[in-house]
Structure formats: structure tokens, C-alpha cells
Design an enzyme around this catalytic site. Structure first.
Site, PDB file in Angstrom:
ATOM      1  N   THR A  49       0.821  -1.216   0.000  1.00 37.05           N
ATOM      2  CA  THR A  49       0.000   0.000   0.000  1.00 37.05           C
ATOM      3  C   THR A  49       0.848   1.256   0.000  1.00 37.05           C
ATOM      4  O   THR A  49       0.538   2.238  -0.683  1.00 37.05           O
ATOM      5  CB  THR A  49      -0.911   0.019   1.249  1.00 37.05           C
ATOM      6  N   SER A 101       1.469  -7.453  -1.121  1.00 34.78           N
ATOM      7  CA  SER A 101       2.094  -8.559  -0.384  1.00 34.78           C
ATOM      8  C   SER A 101       1.217  -9.802  -0.356  1.00 34.78           C
ATOM      9  O   SER A 101       1.692 -10.887  -0.015  1.00 34.78           O
ATOM     10  CB  SER A 101       2.492  -8.119   1.028  1.00 34.78           C
ATOM     11  N   THR A 141       1.442  -4.667   4.126  1.00 35.82           N
ATOM     12  CA  THR A 141       1.212  -5.102   5.510  1.00 35.82           C
ATOM     13  C   THR A 141       0.568  -6.485   5.612  1.00 35.82           C
ATOM     14  O   THR A 141       0.687  -7.143   6.639  1.00 35.82           O
ATOM     15  CB  THR A 141       0.315  -4.094   6.262  1.00 35.82           C
ATOM     16  N   ASP A 142      -0.120  -6.900   4.539  1.00 35.66           N
ATOM     17  CA  ASP A 142      -0.946  -8.106   4.674  1.00 35.66           C
ATOM     18  C   ASP A 142      -0.152  -9.360   5.037  1.00 35.66           C
ATOM     19  O   ASP A 142      -0.611 -10.182   5.819  1.00 35.66           O
ATOM     20  CB  ASP A 142      -1.745  -8.352   3.395  1.00 35.66           C
TER      21      ASP A 142
HETATM   22  N1  ASP Z   1      -2.758  -5.294   0.298  1.00 34.36           N
HETATM   23  C1  ASP Z   1      -1.657  -4.478   0.788  1.00 34.36           C
HETATM   24  C2  ASP Z   1      -0.411  -5.330   0.838  1.00 34.36           C
HETATM   25  O1  ASP Z   1      -0.258  -6.123   1.710  1.00 34.36           O
HETATM   26  C3  ASP Z   1      -1.985  -3.927   2.115  1.00 34.36           C
HETATM   27  C4  ASP Z   1      -0.951  -2.998   2.712  1.00 34.36           C
HETATM   28  O2  ASP Z   1       0.162  -2.876   2.258  1.00 34.36           O
HETATM   29  O3  ASP Z   1      -1.282  -2.368   3.741  1.00 34.36           O
HETATM   30  O4  ASP Z   1       0.433  -5.203  -0.022  1.00 34.36           O
END
Ligand code: ASP
Length: 331
Positions: free
Chosen positions: A12, A54, A85-86
Site C-alpha cells: 500500500t 504482499s 502489511t498483509d
Molecule cells: N494489500 C496491501 C499489501 O499487503 C496492504 C498494505 O500494504 O497495507 O500489499
């Protein structure tokens, strides 16, 4: 001035809006350009390793990140990995096994909101990550929302708010407030890191539900060489549906099984209830105790990259790596 290597992987933090939803499109230089303060703190070089949500990261990417750190290890004082973050908690755990006893900080960070949003957590998280890479303790850690969390202890516990990560069964290592670092704990490190470059990816995770069918367990034990089973409470296996027979046969066929719990805090103890005692006392399997599921999965992949022998696996599994398991009494 400290020299820091930034490794971009997507997420993100680097995402832009497209008609099909957020997609990681910004590179590491663009991220740095949005936070000029970082250039005053240290000298930064960048590698754009991946540009992935991710959700799309796999064990081969963990190995790629570890290889990048290894290749550039001598040239830098610390490493910042920008990441979605995922699955960041999985990457943090995997890197903790692939790069052990590291005296230099290896910091994962990301954000819940893209860097160009007015209300973004990206700039704070990036600044804190670089600050920690310059001044913090060694080893793999996540820096997020002002907290520093050990790589083997992190879990994403909020899907939207800025406090995305928690440290499970272990205290936060440090907090960062207005660029002040309060380091409560550090992880012990050696003089030089020990790198590993193999993972057995033929590992599965089964979350039990009331009524889990034996056919599902049989399938997973046929399909996977190693299996982590998230059971209930302090742990055990339901006594219906012949699940025990299925597991016994899997163990006899050399499958490596790790029993853990789906309860987020305080871990497992298979010695408490009959449903656990029977398993533990009659089958050669491993127990995750206070480990996170993410760490249990990655540790199983790491140790199976070295051995399939139960006794050797047991030694490796219960030997703490980066404070990942503290309650085990077996050696
Ligand atoms: N879908 C995103 C990822 O994990 C979520 C994030 O980065 O917060 O790449």
C-alpha cells in the site's frame, strides 16, 4: 553518516489508485522523495526488488529479500524493507530464520494508506524505520505506528487502522516518539549474521473448525510434507471423525506435524486436557507453545530445508531463534 540500503517490494505504501483498485506503482526513489527528512538522517541506496501487493508474495520472494541483504550486507549499517502489511508478519518471521544472529537492524515497514494520501501513515513509518535502521538493535524487526516489534512475534491484528501490528506473547522492543527512540529490549546477536538459503515450501496450515472432516486432514497429509494444525484453546485434537487415526498414519509416513492454537494469545499446552495428552504422549509431533502461527509455519519451512528426520527437526524447532519460542521445555 550511516549508510542504509532500502529494498522496495511494493505494498500500500507504494500504491496508486487504478480503476481495478490500489496497485503498487511507486518505486523506492519516489517514496524517499516524499520524505526529505530521511536524506538528512543517513545516506540511502535503493533496490527495487519487487512491486507486489504482499498478498502476492511467496516464499521465493522471502529468499530473494534474504539474498539481497546477504549480497549487500558488508556495505551498509542497516536495511529498510518497504513491504505490504498483509503478509509482512510472514516475511518478518521467514527473514528471522533465513538471517540469524544479525548485529545490524533489518527493518520492515509499510503503511495502511498510500504515501500520497493526505492522511497517510507512510511518512511516519518510513521515517521511524530509517531512524531505527540507523540507531536501533540488530535483527529482523517491524517498525510500525511508533512500535518496534520482533520479527518472530509480529502479527497483523488490525486490517484498517494505523495500529496494524501487535507483538504476540512478547513485549514491544522499543517505541519511537517524535524521532526519540526508547529501546526497552534488544534481541541478542552474534558478531556476524548466519544466512540460510533453503526453505521447504511443501508445508500447509489447517485451521480446525468444530466438525472438521477426516478427508480434509487426509488430503493435507497426502499433499504436504509438513503441516501446522491450529487447534482450539491450549490444544488437542477432536476425538470424532477418526482424526487421530489420520494423524497417526501421517506421522508414520514421516510427515512433520506442528500443533498450535488458533487463540491469539498465551499459546498452547497439550498436557492439560485428555484431547491433547493423548496426542502428545503417543505421536511424534511438535508443539508451537507461545509461537505465532506465522513463525511456526516459517520455522517448519526453514528446518525442513535442512532435515526430514524427526529428532533433528525437534532439536531445531525447540531451539529459540530470535526469541520465537520461550515456553518449550523439550530439547
Ligand atoms: N494489500 C496491501 C499489501 O499487503 C496492504 C498494505 O500494504 O497495507 O500489499
Amino acid at each position: 553518516m550511516k549508510r542504509i540500503l532500502m529494498i522496495g517490494t511494493g505494498g500500500t505504501i507504494a500504491s496508486d489508485i487504478t480503476p481495478e483498485g490500489l496497485v503498487p506503482e511507486l518505486n523506492t526513489e519516489q517514496l524517499l522523495a516524499a520524505v526529505p527528512r530521511i536524506g538528512e538522517m543517513c545516506r540511502v541506496d535503493c533496490i527495487q526488488l519487487y512491486a507486489l501487493d504482499s498478498t502476492n508474495l511467496r516464499p521465493e520472494h522471502w529468499l530473494g529479500i534474504a539474498r539481497a541483504v546477504r549480497a549487500h550486507y558488508a556495505d551498509y549499517d542497516g536495511f529498510v524493507i518497504s513491504h505490504g502489511t498483509d503478509t509482512m508478519a510472514y516475511t518478518a518471521a521467514a527473514l528471522s530464520y533465513l538471517i540469524q544472529d544479525c548485529p545490524k537492524p533489518i527493518v520492515l515497514t509499510g503503511a495502511q494508506k498510500p504515501i500520497w494520501f493526505d492522511s497517510t501513515d507512510s511518512k511516519r513509518n518510513l521515517t521511524d524505520a530509517f531512524l531505527y535502521a540507523c540507531r536501533g538493535g540488530g535483527g529482523v524487526q517491524i517498525v510500525f505506528n511508533g512500535k518496534v516489534i520482533l520479527g518472530t512475534r509480529a502479527r497483523k491484528t488490525y486490517s484498517k487502522s494505523f495500529q496494524a501490528f501487535s507483538s504476540v506473547n512478547y513485549p514491544d522492543l522499543a517505541v519511537i516518539q517524535d524521532e526519540h527512540l526508547l529501546q526497552y529490549l534488544t534481541c541478542s546477536a552474534g558478531a556476524a549474521p548466519v544466512f540460510y538459503d533453503a526453505l521447504e515450501t511443501n508445508v500447509g496450515l489447517l485451521k480446525l473448525i468444530p466438525g472438521t472432516d477426516r478427508a480434509l486432514l487426509d488430503f493435507m497429509l497426502d499433499r504436504y510434507a509438513g503441516l501446522v494444525i491450529e487447534s482450539f484453546g491450549v490444544g488437542g485434537l477432536p476425538e470424532y471423525n477418526d482424526l487421530y487415526e489420520s494423524l497417526r498414519s501421517g506421522v508414520e509416513r514421516g510427515r512433520l506435524i506442528v500443533m498450535t492454537t488458533q487463540v491469539p494469545n498465551e499459546g498452547s499446552d497439550l498436557t492439560v486436557y485428555h484431547v491433547g495428552v493423548r496426542l502428545k504422549s503417543t505421536l511424534r509431533l511438535l508443539e508451537a507453545y507461545d509461537m505465532t502461527t506465522e513463525a511456526a509455519v516459517c520455522k517448519l519451512m526453514w528446518l525442513m530445508g535442512q532435515t526430514r528426520d524427526f529428532r533433528a527437526a525437534e532439536q531445531l524447532f525447540y531451539r529459540p531463534v530470535a526469541q520465537d519460542i520461550l515456553y518449550a521445555t523439550e530439547t
